[in-house]
Design a protein around this motif. Structure first.
Motif, short mmCIF file in Angstrom:
data_model
loop_
_atom_site.label_atom_id
_atom_site.label_comp_id
_atom_site.label_asym_id
_atom_site.label_seq_id
_atom_site.Cartn_x
_atom_site.Cartn_y
_atom_site.Cartn_z
N LEU A 14 40.54 30.24 40.30
CA LEU A 14 40.67 31.32 39.25
C LEU A 14 41.92 32.15 39.43
O LEU A 14 42.14 32.96 38.68
CB LEU A 14 39.44 32.37 39.65
CG LEU A 14 38.16 31.79 39.65
CD1 LEU A 14 37.06 32.68 39.84
CD2 LEU A 14 37.97 31.06 38.15
N HIS A 15 42.62 31.81 40.24
CA HIS A 15 43.94 32.66 40.65
C HIS A 15 44.87 32.14 39.63
O HIS A 15 45.25 31.09 39.44
CB HIS A 15 44.72 32.21 41.87
CG HIS A 15 46.08 32.49 42.23
ND1 HIS A 15 46.55 33.93 42.05
CD2 HIS A 15 47.18 32.09 42.63
CE1 HIS A 15 47.80 34.07 42.54
NE2 HIS A 15 48.13 32.77 42.80
N ASN A 16 45.35 33.02 38.65
CA ASN A 16 45.96 32.56 37.46
C ASN A 16 47.40 33.12 37.35
O ASN A 16 47.75 34.35 37.64
CB ASN A 16 45.31 33.12 36.24
CG ASN A 16 46.19 32.69 34.88
OD1 ASN A 16 46.75 31.83 34.72
ND2 ASN A 16 45.91 33.63 33.83
N THR A 17 48.58 32.18 37.46
CA THR A 17 49.74 32.45 37.35
C THR A 17 50.44 32.41 35.98
O THR A 17 51.75 32.49 36.12
CB THR A 17 50.45 31.57 38.54
OG1 THR A 17 50.29 30.35 38.27
CG2 THR A 17 50.19 32.11 39.91
N GLY A 18 49.78 31.97 34.97
CA GLY A 18 50.53 31.67 33.80
C GLY A 18 50.86 30.33 33.66
O GLY A 18 51.27 29.52 34.47
N SER A 98 42.64 37.70 41.35
CA SER A 98 43.52 36.74 42.36
C SER A 98 43.30 37.28 43.72
O SER A 98 43.29 36.46 44.65
CB SER A 98 45.01 36.84 41.97
OG SER A 98 45.42 35.92 40.93
N PHE A 99 43.14 38.58 43.77
CA PHE A 99 43.05 39.03 45.41
C PHE A 99 41.92 38.56 45.95
O PHE A 99 41.78 37.94 47.03
CB PHE A 99 42.71 40.59 45.24
CG PHE A 99 42.79 41.21 46.44
CD1 PHE A 99 43.74 41.35 47.41
CD2 PHE A 99 41.76 41.82 47.11
CE1 PHE A 99 43.78 42.01 48.67
CE2 PHE A 99 41.68 42.35 48.35
CZ PHE A 99 42.65 42.22 49.19
N ASP A 100 40.62 38.57 45.27
CA ASP A 100 39.45 37.90 45.82
C ASP A 100 39.68 36.25 45.90
O ASP A 100 39.24 35.70 47.12
CB ASP A 100 38.27 37.96 45.16
CG ASP A 100 37.68 39.36 44.99
OD1 ASP A 100 38.14 40.07 46.10
OD2 ASP A 100 36.79 40.06 44.35
N SER A 101 40.37 35.67 44.92
CA SER A 101 40.53 34.27 45.01
C SER A 101 41.34 33.77 46.16
O SER A 101 40.84 32.92 46.88
CB SER A 101 40.97 33.72 43.81
OG SER A 101 41.48 32.45 43.54
N VAL A 102 42.52 34.36 46.62
CA VAL A 102 43.29 34.14 47.64
C VAL A 102 42.59 34.30 48.84
O VAL A 102 42.79 33.70 50.05
CB VAL A 102 44.63 34.56 47.64
CG1 VAL A 102 45.25 34.41 46.28
CG2 VAL A 102 44.58 36.06 47.64
#
Length: 325
Positions: A14-18, A98-102
């Motif tokens: 779910l961590h999306n960087t583009g 992202s915070f939760d994802s990582v």
């Protein structure tokens, strides 16, 4: 149990960087797809799939400052689903969630320590993203947000049976963040073998600036035999003398000859190193031999770099095969 555990969690995707960023979900999804085909969950073999828990604030603070942790929390709170990724430094982006994802990368690394120490598994490979070894104590850096390997090493040292640990980082880039976090800890021996004159350009040429830090730089496109000789002559003897209670691997596969940077965010030139899957396997076997001698085979490997997803997946399958022998 004489098995290798693969730790994963779908939240890591779910961590999306583009779409233009080299550290994107496809890096991990393709790895997972290939590993699932090689090691189906319902087949009896030496590999077990484990769903990673979410890491905790307390675990993160073993390696990072409270101020940094809270800064990321604050940014995360401002991001809504569908928002464009937010740059937390010139290379590193985070999105809504992202915070939760990582945190699942942190949870995987620490849970692997618990399970290996408990004898549930012989060793483990944590399939996480983003990588972590550039994240310093108080900042993100180079796609990395939390330094999973440094957190896991610090976490292991909180366990009664662990007095000293070793980290071996064979990513093509210097593990500067890990060095920043562990350099003052006399109970952690850290090796980083990486390409010279390559980002992040923080290599310490003296190798001994800190008693527990060993940086070894290799020239661009050097013969893979140079890597093996350095392991045989420097890394393995020093590691054996250290007699670690636990060994961690920062498993970056971007020294593979086909891991050419093709994205604007890389400062690297193509064709950095010439390693193949077999070379990573031989390196892993050498590390495992020390672990078998000194710490009951206790090894936790954590995924770092590798930006050609197909090549990365092949390397991860091969690495898992070696760990599970």
């Amino acid at each position: 149990m004489d098995k290798t555990a693969l730790y994963r969690n779908s939240n890591s995707l779910l961590h999306n960087t583009g779409k233009d960023h080299p550290e994107r979900p496809e890096r991990l999804s393709i790895v997972l797809d290939m590993l699932e085909k090689a090691y189906p969950q319902d087949t009896q073999n030496n590999v077990v799939w484990v769903n990673s828990p979410k890491g905790t604030r307390e675990q993160v603070l073993l390696a990072h400052t409270q101020k940094y942790f809270e800064h990321l929390q604050e940014i995360d709170a401002t991001l809504q689903e569908g928002d464009a990724p937010h740059n937390v430094d010139e290379d590193t982006r985070i999105s809504h969630g992202s915070f939760d994802s990582v945190l699942y990368g942190v949870g995987a690394s620490c849970k692997a320590v618990d399970d290996v120490l408990a004898g549930i598994y012989r060793n483990a490979f944590c399939l996480v993203r983003p990588p972590g070894h550039h994240a310093v104590r108080n900042s993100s850096m180079g796609f990395c947000i939390f330094n999973n390997i440094a957190i896991a090493a610090k976490y292991a040292l909180t366990q009664a049976s662990v007095n000293n640990v070793a980290i071996i980082d064979f990513d093509v880039h210097h593990g500067n963040g890990t060095e920043d976090i562990v350099k003052d800890d006399p109970n952690i021996l850290f090796f980083s073998i990486h390409q010279e004159d390559l980002w992040p350009y923080q290599h310490h040429s003296d190798k001994g600036k800190f008693n527990n830090i060993r940086n070894i730089a290799v020239p661009v496109q050097c013969n893979p035999e140079v890597w093996h000789e350095l392991f045989d002559s420097e890394i393995i003897p020093t590691l054996s003398k250290w007699k670690p209670d636990f060994i961690f691997i920062s498993a970056g596969f971007d020294a593979h000859q086909d891991d050419s940077p093709k994205d604007a965010l890389f400062n690297d030139q193509p064709g950095r190193q010439l390693l193949l899957e077999n070379d990573f396997d031989l390196i892993t076997k050498k590390i495992m031999s020390v672990a078998d001698t000194h710490c009951q085979g206790h090894v936790v490997s954590v995924l770092e770099g590798g930006y050609n997803p197909d090549i990365l997946a092949k390397c991860c399958v091969s690495h898992t095969h070696t760990l599970s022998k």
